[in-house]
Design an enzyme around this catalytic site. Structure first.
Site, PDB file in Angstrom:
ATOM      1  CG  ASN A 157      -1.644  -1.183   1.123  1.00  0.00           C
ATOM      2  OD1 ASN A 157      -2.860  -1.474   0.448  1.00  0.00           O
ATOM      3  ND2 ASN A 157      -1.266  -2.186   2.150  1.00  0.00           N
ATOM      4  CD  GLU A 158       4.242   1.748  -3.047  1.00  0.00           C
ATOM      5  OE1 GLU A 158       4.849   1.858  -1.874  1.00  0.00           O
ATOM      6  OE2 GLU A 158       5.400   0.490  -3.612  1.00  0.00           O
TER       7      GLU A 158
END
Ligand code: F6R
Length: 635
Positions: A157-158
Site C-alpha cells: 500500500n504505497e
C-alpha cells in the site's frame, strides 16, 4: 509516571538488535499457535516478505526443529506479490516463503495463501475478492506481521493508499522499486505492479506487529509513530488500530524523540555524550556556532534542565566546543613525540602496525582513502585486508573484455593460446544464454574476483602500499554467487584470526555498519570483532594495545555528535582520493546490485566527506574541504 514515550502514538518496543527483536516476535507467534492448539483452533497468521522477517522465520524454523513447535493448525495469508511474476521465479514471494519458512516446517500446504502473480489481468479483481473471502472464512487474521517501506508503505500500500483500500492491483512507487532492486539484476527488471492486501484488510486483523530494523527505517518509524495520521505515510494509519505494536532495533528507533531529543521527554541523564548530542543538534538546527549559543537558546530549545544543572550557557558551550575540537587530527595513528591531551590516538608506539579491513575490495579507499594515505605517508606499517572477493558486483562484459586481453597477451608473449581461447569461448557461450540473476559458473566467478583483486592491488600501489602488505581473505561466507550470503562461520573467524596474529596490529580499521540488516558489511564486522574477542580471551599480549576504529561504509556517515576522530583533507587530498576510487574501474558506471543510490561511489564519498567538514564549520570549527570520520569501538 514515565514520559519517555509520551510522543509516541503507537506502542514501540526497542530491542538491542534484530535478533532479539525477532526472537520476541517469534515467541508471540509461538504462544498464539500453542494457545490455539490447546483450544483445538486454527491460528490465522498474516505474513510478510522482504529482508525484515527473515530472522523471524529463521527463529520459527529453529523453534519447530528444536522446540517441537508445530504449525499444523496454522493458516497463513501473505500480504502481497509482485505482478506479473511466475510463482517459481527467483524473486517471487511464493519462492521466498518456501525457502525461508514453509519448506522447513510442518504447515499443511493447503493452508498457505499468497496472492497469485500468475493470474490474467482480467481475473485479478475476482482473485482479490476471493482472497479477502478466504481470510474471512478462516475467521479473520489473528496476528498480522508487517514490515515497513522507507516511504511508509505497509504491504504494497504505497503512499496515497486510503484507509478503506482493499486487496487490489497497485502500481509500485518508484522508491519501492529502487529499494527492492537489490533482489534483481537491475532496476528495469523490478516489476511495476503488485497485488496487495489493502489497508482496510490489514486493519481488520485482531493484532498487528510491525517490525523494522536498521537506520534506514528510522525516519519513517518516527513519522508513523509520532506524527499525524496521513495517507502519505500509510503506516501512520495503524494509529487507528487498538492492538498494534512496533518492534524495532535501536537504530530504527534513533529518530524517535525519546532517543533523538530525550531531554524533551523529561527523562534524561546529562552525561558528556548526551550534552554533546543536545548542544550539537541545537546549534545545527539554529544555524549558530556552538560558542554563540545563548541562555535563551537553551531555554527555547527545551534544554533549560541542562542550563539549571550547569549554570551558564557559555560553560556548556566551551565544554562541547573542546569535545569537538579534540576529535580533529591530521595524525590518525597519533602524533609521534607529541603530548596532546585529548588527542583521539596514542602517540606511542610509533610507527604503528595498522590493518585496514575492507569488506569489498574498494571500501577502504571509498570510506577512508584520505586516512589510508596519511597513515602510510606518516610512516606507519599499513596492511590492507580485503575480506570478500566482491565478485558478484562485476558485470559480464568485464569478464569477456579481460579474457580477450588474456588471449591477446599470450599471443604477444608467444604462449600457446588454445587454453585461454577455450575459456573465452566457453565464457561467451555461457554469458550469452545466462538468465537474469542466474549464478555464474565457478570459473567466471573466479575471474570476476580476480578483476577486483587486480583493482585493489593497483589502488594499494597508488597509495604506496607494498605487495606483501596486501591480503585477500576471500572469506567463505560470501561465496554463494548471489546476493544472499551465508552466515558467518568458524572458517571466516579462523582466517581472520590468523591474519591478526601474524600482523599483531596496534590499530585496526573496520567498516562499522552496525545495523545493516542483510549486508555483507555487518557480517564482516562481526567476524573481526569475534576474532578480536577470542584473541583477547586467549590473552595474547599484543591485543591489549590494539585499538579498533570503525568507519562507515559507502552508504552512510556517523552522526556528527558520535564522531571520535575526524581526519581533515585538503582539496588536493580529495582529488587524490577520487583518482584512487577511479582505479576500481569495474565499479564505475553501471554496477550490478548498486542499491537505491544512483550516484557513483566517488560522488557519494566526496559529498559525505564535505558534508562532515561543513558541519564542523557550521559548529564553529575550521572549515576544511573534507573530513573522514571514525568511532572507536571497544571489543
Ligand atoms: C513485503 C511487504 C513490504 C515490506 C517492506 C519492507 O511483503 O509487504 O511492505 O515489508 O517493503 O521491506 P524490507 O523488509 O525488505 O525492508
Amino acid at each position: 509516571m514515565s514520559m519517555v514515550d509520551s510522543f509516541e502514538k503507537i506502542p514501540v518496543k526497542i530491542f538491542p538488535d534484530l535478533k532479539e527483536g525477532s526472537a520476541f516476535v517469534a515467541q508471540q507467534i509461538a504462544t498464539l499457535i500453542r494457545n490455539k492448539q490447546t483450544r483445538k483452533e486454527k491460528a490465522v497468521l498474516g505474513l510478510s516478505t522482504g529482508s525484515t522477517p527473515k530472522s523471524l522465520y529463521a527463529e520459527l524454523v529453529r523453534m519447530h526443529k528444536e522446540e517441537k513447535l508445530s504449525f499444523k493448525n496454522v493458516v497463513a495469508f501473505n500480504l502481497d506479490q509482485y505482478y506479473p511474476i511466475a510463482n517459481d521465479a527467483l524473486q517471487s514471494y511464493h519462492r521466498f516463503m518456501r525457502i525461508n519458512l514453509f519448506d522447513h516446517i510442518d504447515i499443511n500446504p493447503k493452508n498457505i495463501h499468497i496472492p497469485n502473480g500468475e493470474v490474467k489481468k482480467e481475473g485479478i479483481k475476482t482473485h482479490c475478492r476471493q482472497y479477502e473471502k478466504m481470510i474471512e472464512d478462516a475467521g479473520g487474521i489473528d496476528l498480522q506481521i508487517l514490515g515497513i517501506g522507507n516511504n511508509g508503505h505497509i504491504g504494497f500500500n504505497e503512499p496515497g493508499s486510503s484507509i478503506n483500500s482493499r486487496t487490489r492491483l497497485i502500481t509500485l512507487d518508484n522508491s519501492s522499486r529502487i529499494a527492492n532492486s537489490y533482489e534483481f539484476a537491475n532496476i528495469s527488471e523490478v516489476p511495476r505492479l503488485a497485488i496487495t492486501m489493502g489497508i482496510s484488510d490489514i486493519l481488520k486483523a485482531k493484532k498487528i506487529i510491525l517490525m523494522a530494523w536498521g537506520p534506514m527505517k528510522a525516519p519513517v518509524i518516527k513519522k508513523a509513530v509520532e506524527d499525524d495520521i496521513t495517507e502519505h505515510v500509510p503506516a501512520s494509519l495503524l494509529q487507528n488500530h487498538d492492538d498494534v505494536t512496533f518492534i524495532v532495533d535501536e537504530s530504527a528507533a534513533a529518530e524517535l524523540t525519546r532517543n533523538k531529543s530525550p531531554w524533551l521527554t523529561g527523562d534524561c541523564e546529562w552525561t558528556p555524550k548526551m550534552i554533546k548530542k543536545a548542544v550539537v543538534n541545537m546549534a545545527l538546527k539554529l544555524g549558530k556556532p556552538v560558542l554563540s549559543l545563548t541562555n535563551s537558546d537553551y531555554n527555547e530549545y527545551g534544554l533549560s534542565d541542562l542550563l539549571v544543572e550547569k549554570g551558564d550557557a557559555y560553560e556548556i558551550n566551551l565544554e562541547v566546543f573542546y569535545m569537538l575540537r579534540d576529535t580533529l587530527t591530521g595524525w590518525p595513528a597519533g602524533k609521534p613525540n607529541a603530548v596532546i591531551p585529548g588527542h583521539p590516538e596514542r602517540s606511542i608506539p610509533y610507527p604503528k602496525k595498522v590493518i585496514i579491513f575492507s569488506p569489498h575490495p574498494d571500501d577502504d579507499i571509498i570510506s577512508m582513502g584520505g586516512t589510508f594515505q596519511r597513515l602510510h605517508d606518516q610512516g606507519n606499517d599499513v596492511h590492507a585486508a580485503y575480506q570478500t572477493s566482491g565478485n558478484i558486483a562485476v558485470t559480464d562484459e568485464f569478464v569477456t573484455r579481460f579474457l580477450d586481453f588474456a588471449v591477446g597477451f599470450e599471443e604477444i608473449a608467444g604462449i600457446d593460446t588454445s587454453k585461454s581461447d577455450k575459456i573465452l569461448k566457453d565464457a561467451r557461450r555461457f554469458l550469452a544464454r545466462k538468465k537474469s540473476n542466474q549464478v555464474d559458473t565457478p570459473k567466471i566467478r573466479a575471474i570476476k574476483g580476480l578483476i577486483r583483486r587486480c583493482e585493489a592491488r593497483a589502488a594499494c600501489r597508488y597509495v604506496g602500499i607494498k605487495d606483501d602488505n596486501i591480503h585477500f581473505l576471500n572469506l567463505p561466507f560470501y561465496e554463494t554467487g548471489s546476493i544472499e550470503k551465508k552466515p558467518m562461520s568458524e572458517k571466516d573467524v579462523k582466517i581472520t584470526m590468523e591474519l591478526l596474529r601474524k600482523i599483531k596490529p596496534h590499530q585496526v580499521f573496520c567498516a562499522g555498519d552496525l545495523a545493516d540488516p542483510h549486508g555483507t558489511h555487518k557480517i564482516c564486522l562481526d567476524i573481526v570483532t569475534e576474532s578480536l574477542s577470542r584473541i583477547k580471551k586467549d590473552h595474547d599480549a599484543w591485543i591489549n594495545d590494539c585499538w579498533l576504529w570503525l568507519y562507515k561504509g559507502a552508504w552512510q556517515e556517523w552522526n556528527i555528535e558520535e564522531i571520535e576522530m575526524a581526519v581533515p583533507m585538503s582539496p588536493d587530498q580529495v582529488l587524490k582520493k577520487r583518482f584512487g576510487i577511479f582505479i576500481h574501474q569495474s565499479q564505475k558506471d553501471m554496477v550490478p546490485f548498486q542499491g537505491s543510490d544512483s550516484r557513483e561511489f566517488w560522488q557519494r564519498a566526496e559529498e559525505r566527506n564535505s558534508v562532515t567538514a561543513g558541519q564542523y564549520a557550521d559548529l564553529g570549527l575550521t572549515h576544511y574541504a573534507a573530513m573522514e570520520a571514525f568511532v572507536r569501538w571497544h571489543y
